[in-house]
Structures are given as structure tokens and as C-alpha cells.
Design an enzyme around this catalytic site. Structure first.
Site, PDB file in Angstrom:
ATOM      1  N   THR A 137      34.751  23.189  22.781  1.00 19.07           N
ATOM      2  CA  THR A 137      34.336  23.118  21.369  1.00 19.07           C
ATOM      3  C   THR A 137      32.850  23.427  21.285  1.00 19.07           C
ATOM      4  O   THR A 137      32.087  23.030  22.177  1.00 19.07           O
ATOM      5  CB  THR A 137      34.599  21.723  20.756  1.00 19.07           C
TER       6      THR A 137
ATOM      7  N   ARG B 206      45.415  24.461  14.499  1.00 20.78           N
ATOM      8  CA  ARG B 206      45.421  23.001  14.408  1.00 20.78           C
ATOM      9  C   ARG B 206      46.848  22.644  13.976  1.00 20.78           C
ATOM     10  O   ARG B 206      47.234  22.909  12.840  1.00 20.78           O
ATOM     11  CB  ARG B 206      44.393  22.516  13.388  1.00 20.78           C
TER      12      ARG B 206
ATOM     13  N   ARG C 286      30.729  19.636  12.701  1.00 16.26           N
ATOM     14  CA  ARG C 286      31.626  18.665  12.052  1.00 16.26           C
ATOM     15  C   ARG C 286      30.848  17.411  11.699  1.00 16.26           C
ATOM     16  O   ARG C 286      29.828  17.511  11.023  1.00 16.26           O
ATOM     17  CB  ARG C 286      32.815  18.347  12.974  1.00 16.26           C
TER      18      ARG C 286
ATOM     19  N   ASP D  28      30.829  17.346  21.056  1.00 17.39           N
ATOM     20  CA  ASP D  28      30.970  15.941  20.625  1.00 17.39           C
ATOM     21  C   ASP D  28      32.067  15.209  21.402  1.00 17.39           C
ATOM     22  O   ASP D  28      32.665  14.263  20.888  1.00 17.39           O
ATOM     23  CB  ASP D  28      31.264  15.892  19.112  1.00 17.39           C
TER      24      ASP D  28
ATOM     25  N   GLY E  84      39.454  24.438  16.949  1.00 23.03           N
ATOM     26  CA  GLY E  84      38.504  25.528  16.679  1.00 23.03           C
ATOM     27  C   GLY E  84      38.244  26.311  17.956  1.00 23.03           C
ATOM     28  O   GLY E  84      38.004  25.726  19.007  1.00 23.03           O
TER      29      GLY E  84
ATOM     30  N   ASP F  66      30.990  22.040  19.265  1.00 21.17           N
ATOM     31  CA  ASP F  66      30.319  20.850  18.725  1.00 21.17           C
ATOM     32  C   ASP F  66      29.676  19.955  19.791  1.00 21.17           C
ATOM     33  O   ASP F  66      28.794  19.154  19.475  1.00 21.17           O
ATOM     34  CB  ASP F  66      31.305  20.001  17.910  1.00 21.17           C
TER      35      ASP F  66
ATOM     36  N   ASP G 146      38.326  17.206  20.398  1.00 19.38           N
ATOM     37  CA  ASP G 146      38.837  15.834  20.444  1.00 19.38           C
ATOM     38  C   ASP G 146      40.304  15.715  20.008  1.00 19.38           C
ATOM     39  O   ASP G 146      41.109  15.068  20.684  1.00 19.38           O
ATOM     40  CB  ASP G 146      37.948  14.929  19.572  1.00 19.38           C
TER      41      ASP G 146
HETATM   42  O1  F6P Z   1      35.026  22.028  15.669  1.00 15.45           O
HETATM   43  C1  F6P Z   1      34.456  23.283  15.528  1.00 15.45           C
HETATM   44  C2  F6P Z   1      34.091  23.555  14.097  1.00 15.45           C
HETATM   45  O2  F6P Z   1      33.531  24.847  14.010  1.00 15.45           O
HETATM   46  C3  F6P Z   1      33.168  22.520  13.447  1.00 15.45           C
HETATM   47  O3  F6P Z   1      31.826  22.685  13.826  1.00 15.45           O
HETATM   48  C4  F6P Z   1      33.437  22.772  11.991  1.00 15.45           C
HETATM   49  O4  F6P Z   1      33.177  21.636  11.213  1.00 15.45           O
HETATM   50  C5  F6P Z   1      34.912  23.083  11.973  1.00 15.45           C
HETATM   51  O5  F6P Z   1      35.256  23.537  13.283  1.00 15.45           O
HETATM   52  C6  F6P Z   1      35.322  24.132  10.978  1.00 15.45           C
HETATM   53  O6  F6P Z   1      36.698  24.240  11.014  1.00 15.45           O
HETATM   54  P1  F6P Z   1      37.491  25.433  10.335  1.00 15.45           P
HETATM   55  O7  F6P Z   1      37.214  26.676  11.126  1.00 15.45           O
HETATM   56  O8  F6P Z   1      38.915  25.017  10.427  1.00 15.45           O
HETATM   57  O9  F6P Z   1      36.973  25.559   8.944  1.00 15.45           O
END
Ligand code: F6P
Length: 333
Positions: free
Chosen positions: A138, A84, A184, A142, A23, A140, A115
Site C-alpha cells: 500500500t 475491494r 486514507r 499504515d 488499492g 499509505d 490492512d
Molecule cells: O489505500 C490507498 C489509497 O490510495 C488511499 O491513500 C486513498 O485514501 C484510497 O486508497 C483511495 O481509494 P480509491 O482509489 O478506491 O478511491
């Protein structure tokens, strides 16, 4: 601000590659700029991988120079684009990537991501011996081994701005608002936004939702003269939880609405804090490669830029700070 560690220079990489993966997060561009300009200052060539690890797999690398990172310091997202990449999970693909990079005279890689991206960086470094430095990027926050990540501060501020606006409506209509924030399966954004936004309750991903307890709390608030309330819900519960809770609270005498903030938290211009963090970590990553270090992530520990073995980062979970949830509840009374 952080002291930049001064490291012995034992190696002169010829070319390094920058990867932004997973992300996107505000401040990735500031990091890219810092890496490119620090590397060029030290006589190292730089390539950017197009769309995260996918660019490495497809051998789509673009040369970068001081001009190609002009005017990006303040822009959200990543000019290199992100992805990803499932293919990169395969060891034979990682081996091919390392061969391709060596053929291009690349002897250093800097990966900015969360991660999953740092796990990929660790595997590439250990399986192929290619020097790799990771940076935590990120929203997050985390990532184990660091107190801060590039993008977290901006995401928290973006969510707070939204919450402040929602409060105006909540107050005018005497409503309860449930605001769902990203993160997440972790609750760092929810905790920070809940405390700084004065939320009456914060629902973290691993908590059991106690509807009667929540209703009692809101009733008590009402009796104390609060005509509106704001609850912060971390994503990571059942995806329908926020809307379902709004319905259930409405059925229990509280006019409630759900608001899912979603991807607006990922975009936007990075805050000063994230620009500083990204610039310091980006420049330091180049220094670490020149010092012959590999298979590490640079993070912040006790306010100091610290190199952490990627083995202690990848796939590890990071505990939430203690006491914040209780403090948020006390202060919201
Ligand atoms: O890891 C960053 C994040 O924005 C999380 O907070 C969220 O759960 C996820 O990515 C959303 O992913 P995507 O943009 O692939 O829907």
C-alpha cells in the site's frame, strides 16, 4: 538491502496462488515477478487470481509462468488487477473459496495488499487452515508490524516531484499552496512529503486545524522574507478542507491555492527501493510457505525482514514516527 532469511524446508507446496488486493501500489508487479520466478525455481506451480479476492470468489485463476511476468518489474499497478471485494467479508464465501482452491490442488496463498486485504488473509488462514502469507502492499505505509510497505517510497517521490514543481509557481506568484496528499486516515505520506519537501506546515489527519495560528505563522514567514509557502495537508480530514482553507487564507491576506494530488500518487514506475523491497519480500514469502509457515505477514522491523503474526497486523493502527512534525517545522523556518 535486506538479508534474506534462510529457512528450513519442510514442505513442498504443489501450487500457490497470488492475490493483489485493495488499492494498487507501485512494486506489486515486482513482487508478483519475484514470487512466480522463485516458486517455479523451487518446482511449485503458480496461479494468479484475477482482480484480487474477486478472482478467488469467482474461481477466475490464471496459470503463471516465467514468461507471464516478463517485462513487468518496472511497471506500476498490478498485472493481476485489483479490487475491494465485499463478498469476501462473508465467512461462508471464504469457506467456499478454500474448498475451490483445494479442489485445484492449491496449498498456499500469497496476498499483497493493505490492512483490509491482510484482514481477509488472516480470516481465511484461521477459518480454513489454508496456508497464507501476506505482504504489505500500500502507498499509505499504515500497516502495523512493518516500518515499510511496497509502494510507499514511490508515492512519496511522486508527491515530492509534484511539490517541487508547485514550488516554482508558488515562488513566481508569491502564493501559498496547500497540497493534499493521500494516505486514507493515516499521515505517513504527509509527514514524509512535508519533511522532504520543506513544507512550512503539515496538517495531519487527527490534528485540529488552527486557522489563526496558521495565519500568524504565514505572516511571520512573510516578515522574514519568504514570499511563498507550501503546506501539506493529509487527506482524512473533511474532504473539502483543503479548498476551504485556501479560501480562508486568501481572505486573511495570503493568496492561496489548493492542489489535490490524488491518484497520480498511486501510479507510475516503482522506485529502486520499492523494487528491491518487493523482490525480497516476494521471494521470502515463497520460502516461508515451504517452511510450513502460515497466517503471517512479512514486513521490515529495524531493517530486517521479519515474519509477524497476521493477528498482530489486521485491524491494528500504526503510530506515526515521533519528532518528525516538530523537525519539519524547525527546518522550514
Ligand atoms: O489505500 C490507498 C489509497 O490510495 C488511499 O491513500 C486513498 O485514501 C484510497 O486508497 C483511495 O481509494 P480509491 O482509489 O478506491 O478511491
Amino acid at each position: 538491502m535486506w538479508n534474506l532469511p534462510v529457512l528450513p524446508r519442510v514442505h513442498q507446496p504443489r501450487r500457490l496462488v497470488i492475490v493483489t488486493s485493495g488499492g494498487d501500489s507501485p512494486g506489486m508487479n515486482s513482487a508478483i515477478r519475484a514470487i512466480v520466478r522463485s516458486a517455479i525455481h523451487q518446482g511449485i506451480g503458480v496461479l494468479g487470481s484475477d482482480r484480487g479476492y474477486t478472482g478467488l470468489v469467482d474461481d477466475e485463476l490464471r496459470p503463471m509462468n516465467t514468461a507471464s511476468v516478463g517485462n513487468i518489474l518496472h511497471r506500476g499497478g498490478t498485472v493481476l488487477k485489483s479490487d475491494r471485494c465485499d463478498a469476501f467479508r462473508q465467512p461462508d464465501i471464504r469457506a467456499r473459496v478454500a474448498r475451490q482452491l483445494r479442489e485445484r490442488q492449491v496449498d498456499g496463498l500469497i496476498v499483497i495488499g493493505g490492512d483490509g486485504s491482510l484482514t481477509g488473509a488472516h480470516l481465511l488462514a484461521t477459518e480454513t487452515g489454508l496456508p497464507v502469507v501476506g505482504l504489505p502492499g500500500t502507498i499509505d505505509n499504515d500497516i502495523s508490524g512493518t516500518e515499510d510497505t511496497i509502494g510507499f517510497d514511490t508515492a512519496v517521490n511522486t508527491a515530492l516531484e509534484a511539490i517541487d514543481r508547485i514550488r516554482d509557481t508558488a515562488h513566481s506568484h508569491e502564493r501559498v499552496f496547500l497540497v493534499e496528499v493521500m494516505g486514507r486516515s493515516s499521515g505517513f505520506i504527509a509527514l514524509a512529503v512535508g519533511l522532504a519537501g520543506g513544507a512550512e506546515a503539515i496538517l495531519l489527519p487527527d490534528c485540529r486545524v488552527d486557522l489563526p495560528g496558521l495565519v500568524r505563522r504565514l505572516n511571520l514567514s512573510k516578515r522574514r522574507g519568504k514570499n511563498s509557502s507550501l503546506l501539506v495537508v493529509a487527506e482524512g480530514h473533511d474532504p473539502r478542507l483543503t479548498s476551504r482553507l485556501a479560501e480562508q487564507l486568501s481572505e486573511n491576506g495570503h493568496q492561496a491555492r489548493a492542489c489535490i494530488l490524488g491518484h497520480i500518487q498511486r501510479g507510475g514506475s516503482p522506485t529502486g527501493h520499492d523494487r528491491l523491497l518487493a523482490s525480497a519480500l516476494g521471494a521470502s514469502a515463497v520460502d516461508h510457505l515451504c517452511a510450513g509457515h502460515s497466517d503471517i505477514m512479512l514486513g521490515i522491523q529495524r531493517g530486517v525482514i521479519t515474519a509477524v503474526p497476521l493477528d498482530e497486523v489486521a485491524g491494528r493502527s500504526k503510530p506515526l514516527p515521533t519528532g518528525i512534525l516538530e523537525l519539519a517545522h524547525i527546518l522550514a523556518n
